[in-house]
Scaffold this motif. Structure first.
Motif, PDB file in Angstrom:
ATOM      1  N   LEU A 136      -3.738   6.575  -9.140  1.00 60.98           N
ATOM      2  CA  LEU A 136      -3.784   5.315  -9.879  1.00 60.98           C
ATOM      3  C   LEU A 136      -3.813   5.561 -11.380  1.00 60.98           C
ATOM      4  O   LEU A 136      -3.020   4.974 -12.128  1.00 60.98           O
ATOM      5  N   THR A 137      -4.723   6.407 -11.835  1.00 61.12           N
ATOM      6  CA  THR A 137      -4.866   6.614 -13.279  1.00 61.12           C
ATOM      7  C   THR A 137      -3.641   7.285 -13.890  1.00 61.12           C
ATOM      8  O   THR A 137      -3.347   7.096 -15.069  1.00 61.12           O
ATOM      9  N   GLU A 138      -2.911   8.067 -13.087  1.00 51.56           N
ATOM     10  CA  GLU A 138      -1.696   8.714 -13.579  1.00 51.56           C
ATOM     11  C   GLU A 138      -0.451   7.873 -13.314  1.00 51.56           C
ATOM     12  O   GLU A 138       0.671   8.322 -13.511  1.00 51.56           O
ATOM     13  N   ARG A 139      -0.664   6.658 -12.832  1.00 50.68           N
ATOM     14  CA  ARG A 139       0.405   5.661 -12.614  1.00 50.68           C
ATOM     15  C   ARG A 139       1.503   6.174 -11.678  1.00 50.68           C
ATOM     16  O   ARG A 139       2.687   5.945 -11.899  1.00 50.68           O
ATOM     17  N   LYS A 140       1.063   6.847 -10.623  1.00 53.68           N
ATOM     18  CA  LYS A 140       2.016   7.360  -9.643  1.00 53.68           C
ATOM     19  C   LYS A 140       2.094   6.476  -8.398  1.00 53.68           C
ATOM     20  O   LYS A 140       2.860   6.766  -7.476  1.00 53.68           O
ATOM     21  N   ALA A 141       1.305   5.426  -8.371  1.00 53.86           N
ATOM     22  CA  ALA A 141       1.259   4.558  -7.196  1.00 53.86           C
ATOM     23  C   ALA A 141       2.121   3.322  -7.404  1.00 53.86           C
ATOM     24  O   ALA A 141       2.345   2.877  -8.531  1.00 53.86           O
ATOM     25  N   VAL A 142       2.611   2.779  -6.314  1.00 53.43           N
ATOM     26  CA  VAL A 142       3.270   1.472  -6.304  1.00 53.43           C
ATOM     27  C   VAL A 142       2.406   0.573  -5.435  1.00 53.43           C
ATOM     28  O   VAL A 142       2.191   0.863  -4.261  1.00 53.43           O
ATOM     29  N   GLY A 143       1.884  -0.503  -6.016  1.00 57.05           N
ATOM     30  CA  GLY A 143       0.948  -1.327  -5.266  1.00 57.05           C
ATOM     31  C   GLY A 143      -0.426  -0.672  -5.248  1.00 57.05           C
ATOM     32  O   GLY A 143      -0.865  -0.094  -6.243  1.00 57.05           O
ATOM     33  N   LYS A 144      -1.085  -0.730  -4.106  1.00 55.29           N
ATOM     34  CA  LYS A 144      -2.457  -0.250  -3.994  1.00 55.29           C
ATOM     35  C   LYS A 144      -2.542   1.114  -3.316  1.00 55.29           C
ATOM     36  O   LYS A 144      -1.685   1.480  -2.504  1.00 55.29           O
ATOM     37  N   VAL A 145      -3.610   1.842  -3.638  1.00 55.36           N
ATOM     38  CA  VAL A 145      -3.954   3.093  -2.955  1.00 55.36           C
ATOM     39  C   VAL A 145      -5.220   2.816  -2.143  1.00 55.36           C
ATOM     40  O   VAL A 145      -6.270   2.497  -2.705  1.00 55.36           O
ATOM     41  N   VAL A 146      -5.111   2.929  -0.838  1.00 50.34           N
ATOM     42  CA  VAL A 146      -6.231   2.623   0.054  1.00 50.34           C
ATOM     43  C   VAL A 146      -6.884   3.913   0.546  1.00 50.34           C
ATOM     44  O   VAL A 146      -6.198   4.876   0.885  1.00 50.34           O
ATOM     45  N   VAL A 147      -8.195   3.905   0.544  1.00 49.62           N
ATOM     46  CA  VAL A 147      -8.968   5.022   1.091  1.00 49.62           C
ATOM     47  C   VAL A 147      -9.554   4.571   2.422  1.00 49.62           C
ATOM     48  O   VAL A 147     -10.304   3.591   2.488  1.00 49.62           O
ATOM     49  N   GLU A 148      -9.180   5.272   3.472  1.00 48.17           N
ATOM     50  CA  GLU A 148      -9.639   4.933   4.822  1.00 48.17           C
ATOM     51  C   GLU A 148     -10.950   5.668   5.087  1.00 48.17           C
ATOM     52  O   GLU A 148     -10.976   6.858   5.381  1.00 48.17           O
ATOM     53  N   VAL A 149     -12.039   4.931   4.973  1.00 39.43           N
ATOM     54  CA  VAL A 149     -13.370   5.522   5.132  1.00 39.43           C
ATOM     55  C   VAL A 149     -13.696   5.759   6.601  1.00 39.43           C
ATOM     56  O   VAL A 149     -14.260   6.786   6.969  1.00 39.43           O
ATOM     57  N   ILE A 206       0.867  -1.174   0.000  1.00 42.71           N
ATOM     58  CA  ILE A 206       0.000   0.000   0.000  1.00 42.71           C
ATOM     59  C   ILE A 206       0.908   1.229   0.000  1.00 42.71           C
ATOM     60  O   ILE A 206       1.572   1.515   0.991  1.00 42.71           O
ATOM     61  N   SER A 207       0.933   1.927  -1.124  1.00 39.63           N
ATOM     62  CA  SER A 207       1.836   3.079  -1.232  1.00 39.63           C
ATOM     63  C   SER A 207       1.228   4.352  -0.660  1.00 39.63           C
ATOM     64  O   SER A 207       1.953   5.256  -0.252  1.00 39.63           O
ATOM     65  N   HIS A 208      -0.109   4.437  -0.652  1.00 43.48           N
ATOM     66  CA  HIS A 208      -0.784   5.635  -0.153  1.00 43.48           C
ATOM     67  C   HIS A 208      -2.027   5.229   0.645  1.00 43.48           C
ATOM     68  O   HIS A 208      -2.741   4.295   0.273  1.00 43.48           O
ATOM     69  N   ARG A 209      -2.258   5.960   1.735  1.00 42.41           N
ATOM     70  CA  ARG A 209      -3.489   5.830   2.514  1.00 42.41           C
ATOM     71  C   ARG A 209      -4.093   7.225   2.650  1.00 42.41           C
ATOM     72  O   ARG A 209      -3.485   8.112   3.234  1.00 42.41           O
ATOM     73  N   LEU A 210      -5.285   7.393   2.113  1.00 42.76           N
ATOM     74  CA  LEU A 210      -5.917   8.700   2.106  1.00 42.76           C
ATOM     75  C   LEU A 210      -7.329   8.617   2.697  1.00 42.76           C
ATOM     76  O   LEU A 210      -7.984   7.579   2.589  1.00 42.76           O
ATOM     77  N   PRO A 211      -7.823   9.694   3.287  1.00 40.98           N
ATOM     78  CA  PRO A 211      -9.193   9.699   3.813  1.00 40.98           C
ATOM     79  C   PRO A 211     -10.207   9.806   2.671  1.00 40.98           C
ATOM     80  O   PRO A 211      -9.845  10.161   1.534  1.00 40.98           O
ATOM     81  N   LEU A 212     -11.459   9.530   2.976  1.00 38.65           N
ATOM     82  CA  LEU A 212     -12.508   9.584   1.967  1.00 38.65           C
ATOM     83  C   LEU A 212     -12.585  10.951   1.296  1.00 38.65           C
ATOM     84  O   LEU A 212     -12.862  11.049   0.094  1.00 38.65           O
ATOM     85  N   GLU A 213     -12.311  12.011   2.069  1.00 33.53           N
ATOM     86  CA  GLU A 213     -12.350  13.370   1.516  1.00 33.53           C
ATOM     87  C   GLU A 213     -11.367  13.551   0.358  1.00 33.53           C
ATOM     88  O   GLU A 213     -11.541  14.450  -0.474  1.00 33.53           O
ATOM     89  N   ARG A 214     -10.342  12.710   0.306  1.00 32.50           N
ATOM     90  CA  ARG A 214      -9.331  12.806  -0.762  1.00 32.50           C
ATOM     91  C   ARG A 214      -9.449  11.633  -1.737  1.00 32.50           C
ATOM     92  O   ARG A 214      -8.494  11.230  -2.375  1.00 32.50           O
TER      93      ARG A 214
END
Length: 331
Positions: A310-323, A294-302
């Motif tokens: 993800l669409t701009e291919r800037k992530a490594v692995g998964k991007v998780v949204v912490e709801v 998990i390269s990024h963890r962001l809140p739902l607001e983001r």
């Protein structure tokens, strides 16, 4: 409930945070309190109105999630209220509550966090059915994974190793290559700075690979197809780089095959194989074989930012949204 809402087809930038009614589970469905979800390329395709399914407006994107079962639909017997689960969703992961099919909802594995569960369900299950049933990968064979630094790519690298394959991970930058090697690949090649076919043939002493896992498509497909050896199998898993044309003559000449792999097929027509795949994944996870990146963890607001990464291919692995991150801590 709070949700990232799609009101019209368009770019993910049109999504807005707002309030939606809590959905009601139907027969054989469950209602989940979503703790975490993860971004998938298909979310952007759905929001654009180009996905295989088109939910009615308004809806929240999000094709997977992890959380707690809070309500059971009629006929549900494999789950109970309070269960910690991960699920494949028709949509709705970018919301505080979502409905899931009971048959597509699984208990979190021992010691698995909600964040890891949100990063696991779609990527690992999709990659496993692709390699196990479509690619027919066997121990001792060589597997080429394109887009190996992405969520499904990282999963394919790990799954390939558990199946006893030699794994070559291919990615577009040195940073991503290092991540792929650290995640268990035997070799890594950069298809942005060098010819993919030449690098693969050098690593395989001219023999080529047995299976190619391809979530990229586009211009890379031609070189990937040429990287296959005799009897090689090319798995079309996605097309973030564009939809390629498959030259039948080049399949025939070296007895190659090109097959698609859709999780929906297994859900609708071979649920028995889906059950077996999840059982094999659970056994391997219990042995410590998998470690979702998990390269990024962001809140739902983001949430829009999460999808952009993800669409701009800037992530490594998964991007998780912490709801609901507090529930992660409390559980």
């Amino acid at each position: 409930m709070r949700a990232l809402i799609c009101r019209n087809w368009g770019d993910i930038g049109t999504l807005e945070l707002g309030e939606m009614p809590v959905p009601e589970p139907g027969p054989d469905q469950v209602l989940l309190d979503i703790v975490a979800t993860s971004a998938n390329y298909a979310d952007a395709i759905m929001v654009a109105g180009k996905y295989q399914t088109k939910p009615e407006f308004p809806f929240a994107p999000g094709l997977e999630g992890a959380g707690l079962v809070v309500k059971l639909g009629k006929g549900v017997e494999n789950l109970k209220i309070g269960d910690r689960v991960m699920a494949k969703l028709a949509h709705g992961g970018f919301a505080e509550q979502a409905v899931a099919e009971a048959s597509e909802t699984w208990s979190l594995f021992d010691r698995m966090s909600f964040a890891d569960g949100a990063a696991f369900a779609v990527a690992y299950l999709s990659a496993h059915v692709a390699l196990r049933w479509q690619g027919r990968l066997e121990a001792g064979e060589t597997l080429l994974v394109l887009g190996a630094a992405g969520g499904s790519g990282m999963a394919a690298v790990e799954i390939g190793k558990t199946m006893g394959a030699r794994v070559i991970g291919a990615a577009s930058s040195e940073k991503k290559l290092q991540a792929v090697l650290q995640h268990g690949a035997d070799h890594a090649v950069n298809y942005s700075s060098g010819n993919l076919k030449d690098q693969v043939l050098e690593l395989t002493r001219g023999e080529g690979v047995d299976v190619c896992f391809d979530p990229v498509g586009g211009d890379l497909f031609d070189s990937a197809l040429s990287s296959l050896g005799w009897g090689g199998r090319h798995i079309h898993y996605g097309f973030v780089g564009g939809v390629p044309r498959v030259p039948a003559n080049r399949l025939l000449v070296k007895h190659r095959s090109a097959v698609g792999s859709s999780l929906r097929y297994f859900q609708n027509f071979r649920p028995d194989l889906l059950v077996q795949s999840m059982a094999e994944l659970a056994a391997a996870y219990d042995k410590g074989a998998f470690n979702p990146v998990i390269s990024h963890r962001l809140p739902l607001e983001r949430g829009v930012e999460a999808l952009r990464l993800l669409t701009e291919r800037k992530a490594v692995g998964k991007v998780v949204v912490e709801v609901a991150p507090k529930k992660e801590i409390n559980q």
